[in-house]
Write a protein that holds these residues in place. Structure first.
Motif, PDB file in Angstrom:
ATOM      1  N   GLU A  17       0.831  -1.244   0.104  1.00  0.00           N
ATOM      2  CA  GLU A  17       0.006  -0.094   0.235  1.00  0.00           C
ATOM      3  C   GLU A  17       0.874   1.181   0.044  1.00  0.00           C
ATOM      4  O   GLU A  17       0.621   2.271  -0.649  1.00  0.00           O
ATOM      5  N   PHE A  18       1.871   1.201   0.665  1.00  0.00           N
ATOM      6  CA  PHE A  18       2.856   2.385   0.919  1.00  0.00           C
ATOM      7  C   PHE A  18       3.520   2.736  -0.524  1.00  0.00           C
ATOM      8  O   PHE A  18       3.684   3.705  -1.001  1.00  0.00           O
ATOM      9  N   ILE A  19       3.836   1.487  -1.245  1.00  0.00           N
ATOM     10  CA  ILE A  19       4.674   1.632  -2.445  1.00  0.00           C
ATOM     11  C   ILE A  19       3.760   2.372  -3.389  1.00  0.00           C
ATOM     12  O   ILE A  19       4.178   2.976  -4.371  1.00  0.00           O
ATOM     13  N   ASP A  20       2.198   2.033  -3.467  1.00  0.00           N
ATOM     14  CA  ASP A  20       1.387   2.450  -4.355  1.00  0.00           C
ATOM     15  C   ASP A  20       0.877   3.835  -3.906  1.00  0.00           C
ATOM     16  O   ASP A  20       0.108   4.482  -4.641  1.00  0.00           O
ATOM     17  N   SER A  21       1.134   4.316  -2.764  1.00  0.00           N
ATOM     18  CA  SER A  21       0.575   5.739  -2.276  1.00  0.00           C
ATOM     19  C   SER A  21       1.231   7.083  -2.746  1.00  0.00           C
ATOM     20  O   SER A  21       1.985   6.866  -3.348  1.00  0.00           O
ATOM     21  N   LYS A  22       0.479   8.005  -2.543  1.00  0.00           N
ATOM     22  CA  LYS A  22       0.906   9.389  -2.900  1.00  0.00           C
ATOM     23  C   LYS A  22       2.149   9.629  -2.557  1.00  0.00           C
ATOM     24  O   LYS A  22       2.926  10.460  -3.127  1.00  0.00           O
ATOM     25  N   GLU A  23       2.644   9.239  -1.343  1.00  0.00           N
ATOM     26  CA  GLU A  23       3.918   9.535  -0.763  1.00  0.00           C
ATOM     27  C   GLU A  23       5.024   9.189  -1.909  1.00  0.00           C
ATOM     28  O   GLU A  23       5.810   9.856  -2.120  1.00  0.00           O
ATOM     29  N   VAL A  24       4.922   7.648  -2.329  1.00  0.00           N
ATOM     30  CA  VAL A  24       5.941   7.538  -3.211  1.00  0.00           C
ATOM     31  C   VAL A  24       5.780   8.037  -4.634  1.00  0.00           C
ATOM     32  O   VAL A  24       6.728   8.359  -5.054  1.00  0.00           O
ATOM     33  N   GLU A  25       4.412   8.225  -4.905  1.00  0.00           N
ATOM     34  CA  GLU A  25       4.575   9.084  -6.283  1.00  0.00           C
ATOM     35  C   GLU A  25       5.047  10.301  -6.035  1.00  0.00           C
ATOM     36  O   GLU A  25       5.553  11.045  -6.948  1.00  0.00           O
ATOM     37  N   ASN A  26       4.934  11.112  -4.935  1.00  0.00           N
ATOM     38  CA  ASN A  26       5.413  12.327  -4.818  1.00  0.00           C
ATOM     39  C   ASN A  26       7.000  12.281  -4.751  1.00  0.00           C
ATOM     40  O   ASN A  26       7.774  13.286  -5.203  1.00  0.00           O
ATOM     41  N   LEU A  27       7.413  11.217  -4.324  1.00  0.00           N
ATOM     42  CA  LEU A  27       9.262  11.034  -4.346  1.00  0.00           C
ATOM     43  C   LEU A  27       9.426  10.755  -5.899  1.00  0.00           C
ATOM     44  O   LEU A  27      10.484  11.210  -6.546  1.00  0.00           O
ATOM     45  N   LEU A  28       8.679   9.888  -6.700  1.00  0.00           N
ATOM     46  CA  LEU A  28       8.877  10.002  -8.015  1.00  0.00           C
ATOM     47  C   LEU A  28       8.960  11.139  -8.706  1.00  0.00           C
ATOM     48  O   LEU A  28       9.575  11.476  -9.776  1.00  0.00           O
ATOM     49  N   GLN A  83      13.612   1.179  -1.245  1.00  0.00           N
ATOM     50  CA  GLN A  83      13.468  -0.403  -1.527  1.00  0.00           C
ATOM     51  C   GLN A  83      13.813  -1.036   0.093  1.00  0.00           C
ATOM     52  O   GLN A  83      13.123  -2.221   0.168  1.00  0.00           O
ATOM     53  N   GLU A  84      14.580  -0.704   1.127  1.00  0.00           N
ATOM     54  CA  GLU A  84      14.871  -1.047   2.153  1.00  0.00           C
ATOM     55  C   GLU A  84      13.482  -1.185   2.884  1.00  0.00           C
ATOM     56  O   GLU A  84      13.309  -2.068   3.715  1.00  0.00           O
ATOM     57  N   LEU A  85      12.521  -0.551   2.612  1.00  0.00           N
ATOM     58  CA  LEU A  85      11.123  -0.773   3.506  1.00  0.00           C
ATOM     59  C   LEU A  85      10.455  -2.064   3.037  1.00  0.00           C
ATOM     60  O   LEU A  85       9.761  -2.476   4.212  1.00  0.00           O
ATOM     61  N   THR A  86      10.636  -2.677   1.951  1.00  0.00           N
ATOM     62  CA  THR A  86      10.114  -3.951   1.869  1.00  0.00           C
ATOM     63  C   THR A  86      10.632  -5.238   2.699  1.00  0.00           C
ATOM     64  O   THR A  86       9.927  -6.229   2.615  1.00  0.00           O
ATOM     65  N   VAL A  87      11.869  -5.034   3.246  1.00  0.00           N
ATOM     66  CA  VAL A  87      12.284  -5.968   4.000  1.00  0.00           C
ATOM     67  C   VAL A  87      12.557  -5.476   5.515  1.00  0.00           C
ATOM     68  O   VAL A  87      13.440  -6.277   6.324  1.00  0.00           O
ATOM     69  N   THR A  88      11.887  -4.553   6.023  1.00  0.00           N
ATOM     70  CA  THR A  88      12.070  -4.169   7.309  1.00  0.00           C
ATOM     71  C   THR A  88      10.702  -4.517   8.103  1.00  0.00           C
ATOM     72  O   THR A  88       9.639  -4.789   7.530  1.00  0.00           O
ATOM     73  N   SER A  89      10.793  -4.504   9.416  1.00  0.00           N
ATOM     74  CA  SER A  89       9.496  -4.797  10.249  1.00  0.00           C
ATOM     75  C   SER A  89       8.735  -3.543  10.426  1.00  0.00           C
ATOM     76  O   SER A  89       8.963  -2.358   9.811  1.00  0.00           O
ATOM     77  N   LYS A  90       7.570  -3.630  11.010  1.00  0.00           N
ATOM     78  CA  LYS A  90       6.394  -2.575  11.007  1.00  0.00           C
ATOM     79  C   LYS A  90       7.229  -1.260  11.890  1.00  0.00           C
ATOM     80  O   LYS A  90       6.969  -0.350  11.298  1.00  0.00           O
ATOM     81  N   THR A  91       8.105  -1.532  12.762  1.00  0.00           N
ATOM     82  CA  THR A  91       8.418  -0.363  13.467  1.00  0.00           C
ATOM     83  C   THR A  91       9.600   0.135  12.616  1.00  0.00           C
ATOM     84  O   THR A  91       9.772   1.516  12.539  1.00  0.00           O
ATOM     85  N   GLU A  92      10.174  -0.586  11.987  1.00  0.00           N
ATOM     86  CA  GLU A  92      11.370  -0.121  11.081  1.00  0.00           C
ATOM     87  C   GLU A  92      11.011   0.883   9.930  1.00  0.00           C
ATOM     88  O   GLU A  92      11.481   1.692   9.845  1.00  0.00           O
ATOM     89  N   ARG A  93       9.803   0.290   9.414  1.00  0.00           N
ATOM     90  CA  ARG A  93       9.167   0.822   8.266  1.00  0.00           C
ATOM     91  C   ARG A  93       8.533   2.317   8.708  1.00  0.00           C
ATOM     92  O   ARG A  93       8.799   3.264   7.880  1.00  0.00           O
ATOM     93  N   LYS A  94       8.022   2.494   9.975  1.00  0.00           N
ATOM     94  CA  LYS A  94       7.661   3.651  10.274  1.00  0.00           C
ATOM     95  C   LYS A  94       8.942   4.566  10.386  1.00  0.00           C
ATOM     96  O   LYS A  94       9.114   5.937   9.834  1.00  0.00           O
TER      97      LYS A  94
END
Length: 229
Positions: free
Chosen positions: A104-115, A162-173
């Motif tokens: 969901e985060f990868i598809d979100s506006k946040e990532v779109e803004n980064l792109l 990219q690192e977000l896909t292999v981290t835990s929930k806490t690390e992702r935040k």
């Protein structure tokens, strides 16, 4: 037809795109889209089809090419189809939730803004390059240095993403906050350098104008002396 399937007109409305564009994406990304037909051979779209088209649309609007979009879609499918081995149901549910939130985060506006930030960097580079080419070749060295720095900064942001896909929930935040801060710093840095470059170009142009004006004045004085003689 099952209620979960919709015709192309409905799919077009849900995605906010023309029907011809959905057909074009179907041909371009056939590896990820299998569209069924009803008894009249009309296209019918499943919820999975709609979701995949939505992802393609977001990546297209971010200015990515076909090769990059394909790589990103393959990576997402790999994460969804090959979750890590776990020992119990609780752990399974937790990992599924984490993966769902990551997708969901990868598809979100946040990532779109980064792109979109990468697109802005390219526009700034082109604007500065055109201005510099009209004034002085020496400025190209400055442009090259700025371009390399922009690319390093954006590469760093993408690596953190990219690192977000292999981290835990806490690390992702934690990474989300870092990416937000990094994005703001990059934005401010780019705007500052843009102002400095434009100021430098204007100052250079003003010096040239003053030099031309001074030469014109000297020519007039010489002509007056020649006339007096």
């Amino acid at each position: 037809m099952s209620e979960k399937y919709v015709h192309i007109s409905k799919a077009s409305s849900l995605l906010g795109e023309d029907a011809y564009m959905l057909r074009a994406w179907e041909d371009e990304f056939e590896k990820f889209l299998t569209i069924k037909r009803d008894e009249k051979m009309a296209r019918i779209y499943s919820p999975e089809n709609i979701e995949m088209l939505r992802r393609i649309k977001n990546l297209k609007e971010a200015g990515l090419d076909k090769k990059t979009i394909t790589l990103m879609l393959e990576a997402q499918q790999m994460v969804e189809k090959n979750p890590p081995q776990i020992k119990n149901k609780e752990e399974t549910d937790e990992i599924k939730k984490s993966l769902a939130k990551i997708v969901e985060f990868i598809d979100s506006k946040e990532v779109e803004n980064l792109l979109q930030l990468n697109l802005r960097i390219k526009k700034i580079e082109m604007g500065i390059k055109n201005t510099i080419l009209e004034t002085n070749k020496e400025h190209e060295l400055l442009l090259k240095a700025q371009t390399e720095r922009n690319q390093r900064e954006f590469k760093k942001i993408n690596e953190q993403l990219q690192e977000l896909t292999v981290t835990s929930k806490t690390e992702r935040k934690m990474y989300q906050e870092e990416i937000s801060n990094e994005r703001q710093l990059v934005k401010e840095d780019i705007e500052s350098r843009e102002r400095k470059f434009l100021s430098f170009v204007r100052e250079h142009q003003q010096k040239q104008d003053r030099f031309k004006h001074r030469k014109s004045g000297l020519r007039f004085i010489k002509n007056m002396i020649g006339f007096a003689k």
